[in-house]
Design a protein around this motif. Structure first.
Motif, short mmCIF file in Angstrom:
data_model
loop_
_atom_site.label_atom_id
_atom_site.label_comp_id
_atom_site.label_asym_id
_atom_site.label_seq_id
_atom_site.Cartn_x
_atom_site.Cartn_y
_atom_site.Cartn_z
N ALA A 105 0.83 -1.21 0.00
CA ALA A 105 0.00 0.00 0.00
C ALA A 105 0.86 1.25 0.00
O ALA A 105 0.55 2.23 -0.69
CB ALA A 105 -0.93 0.00 1.21
N THR A 106 1.95 1.23 0.75
CA THR A 106 2.83 2.40 0.80
C THR A 106 3.48 2.64 -0.56
O THR A 106 3.47 3.75 -1.09
CB THR A 106 3.91 2.21 1.89
N VAL A 107 4.05 1.58 -1.13
CA VAL A 107 4.74 1.72 -2.42
C VAL A 107 3.74 2.12 -3.52
O VAL A 107 3.98 3.07 -4.27
CB VAL A 107 5.48 0.41 -2.79
N LEU A 108 2.63 1.39 -3.60
CA LEU A 108 1.64 1.72 -4.64
C LEU A 108 1.02 3.09 -4.42
O LEU A 108 0.75 3.82 -5.38
CB LEU A 108 0.55 0.65 -4.68
N GLY A 109 0.80 3.46 -3.17
CA GLY A 109 0.24 4.78 -2.88
C GLY A 109 1.16 5.90 -3.34
O GLY A 109 0.71 6.88 -3.93
N PHE A 110 2.46 5.75 -3.09
CA PHE A 110 3.41 6.76 -3.55
C PHE A 110 3.47 6.80 -5.08
O PHE A 110 3.50 7.88 -5.68
CB PHE A 110 4.81 6.50 -2.99
N LEU A 111 3.50 5.62 -5.71
CA LEU A 111 3.57 5.58 -7.17
C LEU A 111 2.33 6.19 -7.82
O LEU A 111 2.43 7.03 -8.71
CB LEU A 111 3.74 4.14 -7.66
N ILE A 112 1.16 5.75 -7.37
CA ILE A 112 -0.08 6.26 -7.96
C ILE A 112 -0.27 7.74 -7.62
O ILE A 112 -0.68 8.53 -8.48
CB ILE A 112 -1.28 5.42 -7.47
N GLY A 113 0.05 8.12 -6.41
CA GLY A 113 -0.12 9.50 -6.01
C GLY A 113 0.83 10.46 -6.69
O GLY A 113 0.54 11.65 -6.83
N SER A 114 1.98 9.97 -7.14
CA SER A 114 2.96 10.87 -7.77
C SER A 114 2.75 11.00 -9.28
O SER A 114 3.41 11.80 -9.91
CB SER A 114 4.38 10.36 -7.49
N SER A 115 1.87 10.22 -9.85
CA SER A 115 1.65 10.26 -11.29
C SER A 115 0.19 10.60 -11.59
O SER A 115 -0.72 9.87 -11.18
CB SER A 115 2.01 8.91 -11.91
N THR A 116 -0.02 11.67 -12.31
CA THR A 116 -1.39 12.05 -12.69
C THR A 116 -2.02 10.98 -13.56
O THR A 116 -3.20 10.65 -13.40
CB THR A 116 -1.37 13.40 -13.44
N PHE A 117 -1.24 10.41 -14.49
CA PHE A 117 -1.75 9.37 -15.37
C PHE A 117 -2.21 8.15 -14.56
O PHE A 117 -3.31 7.64 -14.77
CB PHE A 117 -0.69 8.95 -16.40
N LEU A 118 -1.36 7.67 -13.66
CA LEU A 118 -1.72 6.50 -12.85
C LEU A 118 -2.92 6.79 -11.95
O LEU A 118 -3.75 5.92 -11.74
CB LEU A 118 -0.53 6.04 -12.00
N ARG A 119 -3.00 8.00 -11.42
CA ARG A 119 -4.14 8.37 -10.58
C ARG A 119 -5.43 8.29 -11.38
O ARG A 119 -6.43 7.74 -10.92
CB ARG A 119 -3.94 9.77 -10.01
N ARG A 120 -5.43 8.84 -12.57
CA ARG A 120 -6.63 8.79 -13.42
C ARG A 120 -6.93 7.36 -13.88
O ARG A 120 -8.08 6.96 -13.96
CB ARG A 120 -6.45 9.70 -14.63
N PHE A 121 -5.88 6.61 -14.20
CA PHE A 121 -6.03 5.25 -14.72
C PHE A 121 -6.60 4.29 -13.67
O PHE A 121 -7.41 3.42 -13.99
CB PHE A 121 -4.67 4.75 -15.21
N THR A 122 -6.21 4.45 -12.42
CA THR A 122 -6.64 3.53 -11.36
C THR A 122 -7.82 4.03 -10.54
O THR A 122 -8.36 3.28 -9.72
CB THR A 122 -5.47 3.24 -10.39
#
Length: 142
Positions: A91-108
């Motif tokens: 959760a920590t790793v994925l949260g940082f990755l998704i939260g730092s990328s606008t594309f990943l945030r929209r995609f997920t």
């Protein structure tokens, strides 16, 4: 609601619960046990799936002294700890990755929002069907 005296003396002891309040808890527990005992005995619930309370509690006391019981408890606690560690790290790793990328945030976003209201208990039958009752299903649920 706070009274003036409560604000002046924040460390004051709160009044103890009276016997009426305590007895309500006892009555509720006894009522639950009676219902649990009656449902399988009358055939409303199949005793194979829900044995009477007296049998379940007697089995619990019989099994407490067995090594296999405590080994099963230890296995359950180990699976819980391992699943919790994996979940926290992922959760920590994925949260940082998704939260730092606008594309990943929209995609997920749609998947995350879709899964948010689903209780994990609802996934237990699916996990058992896919992985059985081994550690994989426990880790998936955790």
């Amino acid at each position: 609601m706070l009274r003036g005296s409560d604000l002046a003396n924040p460390g004051a002891r709160k009044p103890r619960r009276n016997w009426g309040t305590r007895s309500l808890g006892l009555v509720g527990l006894l009522g639950f046990l009676v219902i649990w005992e009656v449902l399988p005995r009358t055939g409303i619930v199949n005793p194979t799936f829900l044995p009477p309370a007296s049998e379940a509690i007697a089995d619990l006391f019989r099994n407490v002294g067995l090594t296999a019981f405590w080994q099963a408890v230890g296995d359950t606690m180990w699976q819980w700890l391992l699943g919790l560690l994996i979940a926290c790290i992922a959760a920590t790793v994925l949260g940082f990755l998704i939260g730092s990328s606008t594309f990943l945030r929209r995609f997920t976003n749609s998947t995350i929002e879709f899964m948010r209201p689903v209780p994990s208990v609802a996934l237990i039958p699916l996990a058992v069907l896919l992985f059985g009752v081994e550690i994989e299903s426990a880790l998936l649920l955790i």
